[in-house]
Design a protein around this motif. Sequence first.
Motif, PDB file in Angstrom:
ATOM      1  N   LEU A  66      26.425   8.103   6.691  1.00 39.96           N
ATOM      2  CA  LEU A  66      25.225   7.937   5.878  1.00 39.96           C
ATOM      3  C   LEU A  66      24.026   7.837   6.811  1.00 39.96           C
ATOM      4  O   LEU A  66      24.119   7.295   7.908  1.00 39.96           O
ATOM      5  N   GLU A  67      22.907   8.357   6.350  1.00 38.49           N
ATOM      6  CA  GLU A  67      21.657   8.307   7.109  1.00 38.49           C
ATOM      7  C   GLU A  67      20.621   7.573   6.284  1.00 38.49           C
ATOM      8  O   GLU A  67      20.382   7.920   5.122  1.00 38.49           O
ATOM      9  N   VAL A  68      20.017   6.550   6.862  1.00 34.23           N
ATOM     10  CA  VAL A  68      19.032   5.745   6.138  1.00 34.23           C
ATOM     11  C   VAL A  68      17.809   5.525   7.029  1.00 34.23           C
ATOM     12  O   VAL A  68      17.905   5.562   8.256  1.00 34.23           O
ATOM     13  N   PRO A  69      16.656   5.296   6.420  1.00 36.36           N
ATOM     14  CA  PRO A  69      15.451   5.015   7.218  1.00 36.36           C
ATOM     15  C   PRO A  69      15.589   3.693   7.975  1.00 36.36           C
ATOM     16  O   PRO A  69      16.166   2.731   7.470  1.00 36.36           O
ATOM     17  N   GLN A  70      15.087   3.661   9.170  1.00 39.17           N
ATOM     18  CA  GLN A  70      15.095   2.439   9.967  1.00 39.17           C
ATOM     19  C   GLN A  70      14.109   1.437   9.356  1.00 39.17           C
ATOM     20  O   GLN A  70      12.997   1.805   8.974  1.00 39.17           O
ATOM     21  N   ASP A  71      14.540   0.188   9.278  1.00 41.19           N
ATOM     22  CA  ASP A  71      13.722  -0.823   8.604  1.00 41.19           C
ATOM     23  C   ASP A  71      13.283  -1.959   9.532  1.00 41.19           C
ATOM     24  O   ASP A  71      12.817  -3.000   9.060  1.00 41.19           O
ATOM     25  N   TRP A  72      13.441  -1.787  10.846  1.00 35.82           N
ATOM     26  CA  TRP A  72      13.079  -2.862  11.778  1.00 35.82           C
ATOM     27  C   TRP A  72      12.232  -2.284  12.913  1.00 35.82           C
ATOM     28  O   TRP A  72      12.636  -1.335  13.577  1.00 35.82           O
ATOM     29  N   LEU A  73      11.041  -2.848  13.074  1.00 39.56           N
ATOM     30  CA  LEU A  73      10.115  -2.404  14.109  1.00 39.56           C
ATOM     31  C   LEU A  73       9.966  -3.484  15.170  1.00 39.56           C
ATOM     32  O   LEU A  73       9.790  -4.661  14.847  1.00 39.56           O
ATOM     33  N   SER A  74      10.037  -3.083  16.423  1.00 42.80           N
ATOM     34  CA  SER A  74       9.789  -3.988  17.539  1.00 42.80           C
ATOM     35  C   SER A  74       8.653  -3.401  18.377  1.00 42.80           C
ATOM     36  O   SER A  74       8.747  -2.259  18.834  1.00 42.80           O
ATOM     37  N   MET A  75       7.610  -4.174  18.562  1.00 41.86           N
ATOM     38  CA  MET A  75       6.434  -3.712  19.294  1.00 41.86           C
ATOM     39  C   MET A  75       6.183  -4.626  20.483  1.00 41.86           C
ATOM     40  O   MET A  75       6.125  -5.853  20.333  1.00 41.86           O
ATOM     41  N   GLN A  76       6.043  -4.037  21.661  1.00 43.49           N
ATOM     42  CA  GLN A  76       5.824  -4.803  22.881  1.00 43.49           C
ATOM     43  C   GLN A  76       4.364  -4.662  23.327  1.00 43.49           C
ATOM     44  O   GLN A  76       3.838  -3.544  23.387  1.00 43.49           O
ATOM     45  N   LEU A  77       3.732  -5.794  23.624  1.00 47.25           N
ATOM     46  CA  LEU A  77       2.372  -5.823  24.153  1.00 47.25           C
ATOM     47  C   LEU A  77       2.386  -6.590  25.475  1.00 47.25           C
ATOM     48  O   LEU A  77       3.081  -7.615  25.582  1.00 47.25           O
ATOM     49  N   ASN A  78       1.643  -6.121  26.449  1.00 51.38           N
ATOM     50  CA  ASN A  78       1.629  -6.827  27.722  1.00 51.38           C
ATOM     51  C   ASN A  78       0.283  -6.681  28.413  1.00 51.38           C
ATOM     52  O   ASN A  78      -0.610  -5.959  27.949  1.00 51.38           O
ATOM     53  N   THR A  79       0.143  -7.360  29.535  1.00 49.11           N
ATOM     54  CA  THR A  79      -1.040  -7.249  30.378  1.00 49.11           C
ATOM     55  C   THR A  79      -0.661  -7.651  31.797  1.00 49.11           C
ATOM     56  O   THR A  79       0.361  -8.321  32.006  1.00 49.11           O
ATOM     57  N   THR A  80      -1.465  -7.227  32.752  1.00 46.41           N
ATOM     58  CA  THR A  80      -1.246  -7.591  34.155  1.00 46.41           C
ATOM     59  C   THR A  80      -2.520  -8.205  34.717  1.00 46.41           C
ATOM     60  O   THR A  80      -3.636  -7.905  34.271  1.00 46.41           O
ATOM     61  N   ARG A  81      -2.354  -9.065  35.698  1.00 51.90           N
ATOM     62  CA  ARG A  81      -3.478  -9.684  36.408  1.00 51.90           C
ATOM     63  C   ARG A  81      -3.128  -9.709  37.893  1.00 51.90           C
ATOM     64  O   ARG A  81      -1.964  -9.760  38.271  1.00 51.90           O
ATOM     65  N   GLU A  82      -4.163  -9.685  38.736  1.00 52.43           N
ATOM     66  CA  GLU A  82      -3.939  -9.782  40.173  1.00 52.43           C
ATOM     67  C   GLU A  82      -5.106 -10.519  40.813  1.00 52.43           C
ATOM     68  O   GLU A  82      -6.216 -10.553  40.280  1.00 52.43           O
ATOM     69  N   GLY A  83      -4.816 -11.120  41.942  1.00 51.74           N
ATOM     70  CA  GLY A  83      -5.832 -11.869  42.672  1.00 51.74           C
ATOM     71  C   GLY A  83      -5.266 -12.430  43.961  1.00 51.74           C
ATOM     72  O   GLY A  83      -4.080 -12.242  44.281  1.00 51.74           O
ATOM     73  N   SER A  84      -6.093 -13.146  44.678  1.00 50.95           N
ATOM     74  CA  SER A  84      -5.673 -13.689  45.978  1.00 50.95           C
ATOM     75  C   SER A  84      -4.934 -15.008  45.857  1.00 50.95           C
ATOM     76  O   SER A  84      -4.233 -15.418  46.785  1.00 50.95           O
ATOM     77  N   ASP A  85      -5.051 -15.679  44.717  1.00 55.27           N
ATOM     78  CA  ASP A  85      -4.430 -17.000  44.543  1.00 55.27           C
ATOM     79  C   ASP A  85      -3.398 -16.942  43.425  1.00 55.27           C
ATOM     80  O   ASP A  85      -3.694 -16.489  42.311  1.00 55.27           O
ATOM     81  N   ALA A  86      -2.185 -17.420  43.704  1.00 59.91           N
ATOM     82  CA  ALA A  86      -1.099 -17.355  42.727  1.00 59.91           C
ATOM     83  C   ALA A  86      -1.388 -18.191  41.488  1.00 59.91           C
ATOM     84  O   ALA A  86      -1.124 -17.763  40.357  1.00 59.91           O
ATOM     85  N   VAL A  87      -1.924 -19.379  41.676  1.00 64.27           N
ATOM     86  CA  VAL A  87      -2.200 -20.263  40.533  1.00 64.27           C
ATOM     87  C   VAL A  87      -3.243 -19.650  39.621  1.00 64.27           C
ATOM     88  O   VAL A  87      -3.141 -19.702  38.385  1.00 64.27           O
ATOM     89  N   THR A  88      -4.257 -19.029  40.218  1.00 60.99           N
ATOM     90  CA  THR A  88      -5.309 -18.400  39.408  1.00 60.99           C
ATOM     91  C   THR A  88      -4.740 -17.255  38.578  1.00 60.99           C
ATOM     92  O   THR A  88      -5.041 -17.135  37.377  1.00 60.99           O
ATOM     93  N   VAL A  89      -3.933 -16.420  39.184  1.00 60.65           N
ATOM     94  CA  VAL A  89      -3.324 -15.307  38.464  1.00 60.65           C
ATOM     95  C   VAL A  89      -2.426 -15.822  37.346  1.00 60.65           C
ATOM     96  O   VAL A  89      -2.449 -15.313  36.222  1.00 60.65           O
TER      97      VAL A  89
END
Length: 249
Positions: free
Chosen positions: A54-77
């Motif tokens: 049997l073939e049925v429409p998928q009913d579950w969506l998973s969406m991933q969102l992210n971001t990156t940061r960089e700098g000279s200090d680990a705590v600040t990042v």
Amino acid sequence: MTLFSSLQRPSFFASRFLAPSLLAVGLALSAPAMAQVTAPVPANVVNIAASGFLEVPQDWLSMQLNTTREGSDAVTVQNQLKQALDAALAVARANAKPQQLEVRTGQFSLYPRYDSKGKINGWQGSTELVLEGRDFALISTTAGKIQTLTMSGTSFSLSRDARRKLESDVQAMAIERFKARADEVSKGFGFSGYSLREVSVSSADQEARPLQPRTMAMEAKAAMSDAPVPVEAGKSTVNVTVSGSIQLK
């Protein structure tokens, strides 16, 4: 008395050594007889198989969102990543609903950068938020409202309840087809019926996903503002095969 004892002693020792020899001979003679006792070869046995899908429409969506940061200090990042994630969580949790929009955090990483001499010259990190559920419109609208993270990918699948029901329906279909084929084969060979000897059930899943461009690249995020992220689900196919042997009667 001495002569009698010397004459009787050999026969005494002979009886002790002959007993195990006779036993070994007896076992050797019985081995061919035991080897001749074999199980009868089964007759009128047929191997068959039947499948259902049997073939049925998928009913579950998973969406991933992210971001990156960089700098000279680990705590600040690290603090910058935490602030971005906290802001995204505040928006997502305001719209969260069980099974419709569920919110969870993903990867949170922080690692050093090195210069040509092998010394640390900065830090870089990333954080991720995952929105998932059945309400595609709610998920995509919520993702569009999050300004501190960008979308990195989407995936579609069947929810646990939908998959369980689909597998149950397909299995029942495959079993009925197996029974019908067994009945057809037995009548085709001139028998009135059959009995099951052994049977096995196996399943396989296949998911078809539409091509999803990265519509939420970082440079396009500001222009899209609160616009919902466009998504389109594909279909999932579950295939169950029932195979085994039947005894024609």
